[in-house]
Design an enzyme around this catalytic site. Structure first.
Site, mmCIF file in Angstrom:
data_model
loop_
_atom_site.group_PDB
_atom_site.id
_atom_site.type_symbol
_atom_site.label_atom_id
_atom_site.label_comp_id
_atom_site.label_asym_id
_atom_site.label_seq_id
_atom_site.Cartn_x
_atom_site.Cartn_y
_atom_site.Cartn_z
ATOM 1 N N LYS A 1 3.299 -5.485 20.759
ATOM 2 C CA LYS A 1 2.910 -6.566 20.773
ATOM 3 C C LYS A 1 3.700 -7.410 21.097
ATOM 4 O O LYS A 1 3.536 -8.856 21.339
ATOM 5 C CB LYS A 1 1.783 -6.833 19.401
ATOM 6 C CG LYS A 1 0.832 -5.594 18.980
ATOM 7 C CD LYS A 1 -0.442 -7.086 18.346
ATOM 8 C CE LYS A 1 -1.191 -5.617 17.886
ATOM 9 N NZ LYS A 1 -2.514 -6.414 17.331
ATOM 10 N N LYS B 1 -33.296 -11.972 18.629
ATOM 11 C CA LYS B 1 -32.984 -11.122 17.545
ATOM 12 C C LYS B 1 -33.405 -10.007 17.269
ATOM 13 O O LYS B 1 -35.123 -9.650 17.589
ATOM 14 C CB LYS B 1 -34.105 -12.236 15.725
ATOM 15 C CG LYS B 1 -33.428 -11.653 14.418
ATOM 16 C CD LYS B 1 -34.577 -12.208 13.384
ATOM 17 C CE LYS B 1 -34.279 -11.123 11.954
ATOM 18 N NZ LYS B 1 -35.506 -12.031 11.511
ATOM 19 N N ASN C 1 -15.339 -8.944 8.482
ATOM 20 C CA ASN C 1 -14.322 -8.489 7.845
ATOM 21 C C ASN C 1 -14.304 -8.876 6.698
ATOM 22 O O ASN C 1 -14.418 -10.122 6.269
ATOM 23 C CB ASN C 1 -13.388 -7.839 8.499
ATOM 24 C CG ASN C 1 -11.932 -9.465 8.814
ATOM 25 O OD1 ASN C 1 -11.967 -10.020 8.330
ATOM 26 N ND2 ASN C 1 -11.814 -9.595 10.467
ATOM 27 N N LYS D 1 4.132 -1.858 15.613
ATOM 28 C CA LYS D 1 3.169 -2.813 16.371
ATOM 29 C C LYS D 1 3.864 -4.055 16.659
ATOM 30 O O LYS D 1 3.327 -4.060 17.798
ATOM 31 C CB LYS D 1 2.516 -3.266 14.883
ATOM 32 C CG LYS D 1 1.204 -3.564 15.376
ATOM 33 C CD LYS D 1 0.142 -4.214 13.866
ATOM 34 C CE LYS D 1 -1.135 -2.649 13.883
ATOM 35 N NZ LYS D 1 -1.499 -2.890 12.922
ATOM 36 N N PRO E 1 -10.012 -9.622 23.194
ATOM 37 C CA PRO E 1 -7.976 -8.934 23.842
ATOM 38 C C PRO E 1 -7.372 -9.229 22.335
ATOM 39 O O PRO E 1 -8.141 -9.319 21.366
ATOM 40 C CB PRO E 1 -8.096 -10.877 24.389
ATOM 41 C CG PRO E 1 -9.804 -12.049 23.441
ATOM 42 C CD PRO E 1 -10.608 -10.545 23.299
ATOM 43 N N ILE F 1 -4.594 -11.196 20.008
ATOM 44 C CA ILE F 1 -4.207 -12.599 20.105
ATOM 45 C C ILE F 1 -2.795 -12.826 20.730
ATOM 46 O O ILE F 1 -1.797 -13.096 21.210
ATOM 47 C CB ILE F 1 -4.520 -13.500 19.869
ATOM 48 C CG1 ILE F 1 -6.353 -13.540 20.222
ATOM 49 C CG2 ILE F 1 -3.650 -14.986 20.036
ATOM 50 C CD1 ILE F 1 -7.186 -14.098 18.608
ATOM 51 N N PHE G 1 0.778 -10.118 11.772
ATOM 52 C CA PHE G 1 1.141 -9.685 10.218
ATOM 53 C C PHE G 1 0.371 -7.494 10.580
ATOM 54 O O PHE G 1 -0.860 -8.429 12.401
ATOM 55 C CB PHE G 1 0.420 -10.514 9.526
ATOM 56 C CG PHE G 1 0.596 -11.514 8.780
ATOM 57 C CD1 PHE G 1 1.032 -12.707 9.106
ATOM 58 C CD2 PHE G 1 0.469 -10.558 6.817
ATOM 59 C CE1 PHE G 1 1.639 -13.183 8.013
ATOM 60 C CE2 PHE G 1 0.996 -11.697 6.294
ATOM 61 C CZ PHE G 1 1.662 -13.116 7.168
#
Ligand code: CTP
Length: 428
Positions: free
Chosen positions: A372, A319, A242, A368, A335, A337, A354
């Site tokens: 969390k 590959k 990303n 969130k 998972p 974290i 964040f």
């Protein structure tokens, strides 16, 4: 407007003090320079006086007319004292309480916040004696601004370089001072500083006044930070990645180390140098990041900035060949974290996540936080060029609600956040 008593020590970085005076004056602050005998080998009193538009003090005996401006008065007429550059010798004298010239006498006599911006050869900076002196000064409430890593005038490479003058000023000036005392309009307008108030090179610092004050100290704490993206392999040569650059997390790690914390930085694949004083663990995947984070516990606070991939691929051991046509990738959940730490037996006392959102920023971030099990969520709108860019706009979402921390450089926001964290840990 702040009144800065600037003590210029004897190092090659003294020339940056001259530039800093120019910047501070343009921002409307008063600077009274004090030049040590060593400093006078690198810059002249005339240069500093011309830039500061103030007398420059060099000797204790300049002040023999105690009724006019004695050393006690000089040390207290300022709002803050900044030692820049702070040499190893000056730090040692400050730690030992030696007062054998004007600069060290003023440092002993002052009752104002003291900031020191060290600059020296890397070996001198990493010497146990200097480390002990810095720890002593921090424990006494002196804010020691961590030097940056880079090539040094002496030809060596490492931590020891003075940060840029605008950077040092953004550390030192109290909230609001960069755009004039109590300038609420700059904050109310989303932190945007007008061009009239500050030159462009310091506009970022103006936009997000760091809240650092002497005594905001993280020494004795362990702060865990995750940063960067994760890479999830598809086959031995391809990954899903990303756009995270890792900059915000690295800046947070640097800011925490600058306040004296022991910092563990678990970093995904990024091309960034390790901030001074930070222990870095490089990982590639979300699974590796979780393992490194759990291995680093216990921590007083964890700040999870990494853009962790939500999904991993069932990777091919060989590959994938083009001839076989477009592959059908099978995904499995990674998972979480942050959520794992939220219910961990060794959960850090302050757990910070964040939330990168493109819409419904505050509502999604608040949800969130609860989902969390985090204490704080820093919500950032990633619909622009935040990912990979140099600036950010953060909102702090806590149990009490949301607070706009403003827009600014990732470095300035990191310092604001870490200063808040230091105060919160101290209160607990
Ligand atoms: N995070 C994490 N592990 C994951 C995913 C996210 O630790 N597998 C952390 C991030 O480091 C960040 C916070 O959780 O501190 C929120 O990340 P974000 O990507 O915004 O949240 P997601 O849970 O992925 O939610 P969504 O993608 O649905 O918005």
């Amino acid at each position: 407007m702040a009144r800065i008593l600037l003590i210029v020590g004897g190092g090659i970085a003294a020339f940056k003090a001259a530039e800093m005076i120019r910047l501070a004056r343009r921002m409307g602050h008063e600077v009274t320079p004090v030049l040590t005998a060593g400093g006078a080998h690198f810059v002249t009193p005339m240069t500093l006086a011309a830039l500061a538009e103030s007398p420059v003090y060099t000797s204790l005996w300049d002040l023999k007319d105690e009724t006019e401006m004695g050393h006690i008065q000089l040390s207290r007429a300022a709002d803050l004292v900044l030692v820049c550059p702070a040499t190893a010798d000056l730090l040692a004298k400050m730690a030992a309480g030696i007062a054998d010239d004007l600069a060290t006498t003023l440092l002993l006599a002052t009752d104002k916040p003291v900031f020191a911006a060290p600059a020296m050869n890397v070996r001198m900076w990493l010497h146990e004696a200097t480390k002990a002196n810095v720890a002593t000064l921090r424990a006494r409430g002196v804010t020691v601004i961590e030097p940056v890593e880079g090539a040094m005038a002496c030809g060596e490479y490492g931590p020891g370089r003075l940060p840029e003058p605008a950077e040092i000023l953004s550390f030192v000036l109290p909230a609001g001072a960069a755009s004039g005392e109590g300038d609420r309009s700059a904050q109310a307008s989303g932190g945007k500083a007008s061009a009239r108030e500050a030159p462009p090179s310091v506009a970022v610092a103006t936009a997000t006044p760091p809240a650092l004050r002497a005594g905001e100290d993280l020494s004795g704490t362990h702060i865990l930070v995750t940063a960067g993206p994760t890479h999830e392999p598809i086959d031995p040569v391809r990954v899903i990645a990303n756009r995270s650059s890792g900059r915000q997390g690295f800046d947070i790690a640097a800011a925490a180390a600058a306040l004296g914390a022991r910092v563990t930085l678990v970093a995904g694949p990024v091309a960034l140098p390790t901030p001074a004083g930070v222990a870095r663990i490089d990982v590639e995947t979300a699974d590796e990041m979780l393992a490194a984070v759990e291995a680093a516990l216990p921590a007083d606070a964890a700040i999870l900035v990494a853009a962790v991939a939500d999904w991993k691929v069932e990777a091919s051991p060989t590959k994938l060949k083009k001839d076989a046509g477009p592959p059908e990738l099978r995904f499995a959940a990674n998972p979480d974290i942050l959520a794992t730490l939220g219910r961990h037996p060794e959960r850090p006392a302050l757990l910070v996540g964040f939330a990168a959102e493109t819409d419904n920023l505050l509502a999604n971030a608040a949800a969130k936080r609860v989902r969390k099990g985090a204490d704080w969520i820093l919500a950032n709108d990633v619909s622009g060029d935040v990912m990979g860019g140099a600036s950010n706009h953060l909102h702090l979402v806590t149990e009490a609600g949301a607070e706009d921390l403003g827009a600014g450089s990732k470095e300035a926001l990191a310092r604001t956040l870490v200063a808040r964290l230091a105060r919160t840990l101290k209160d607990r």
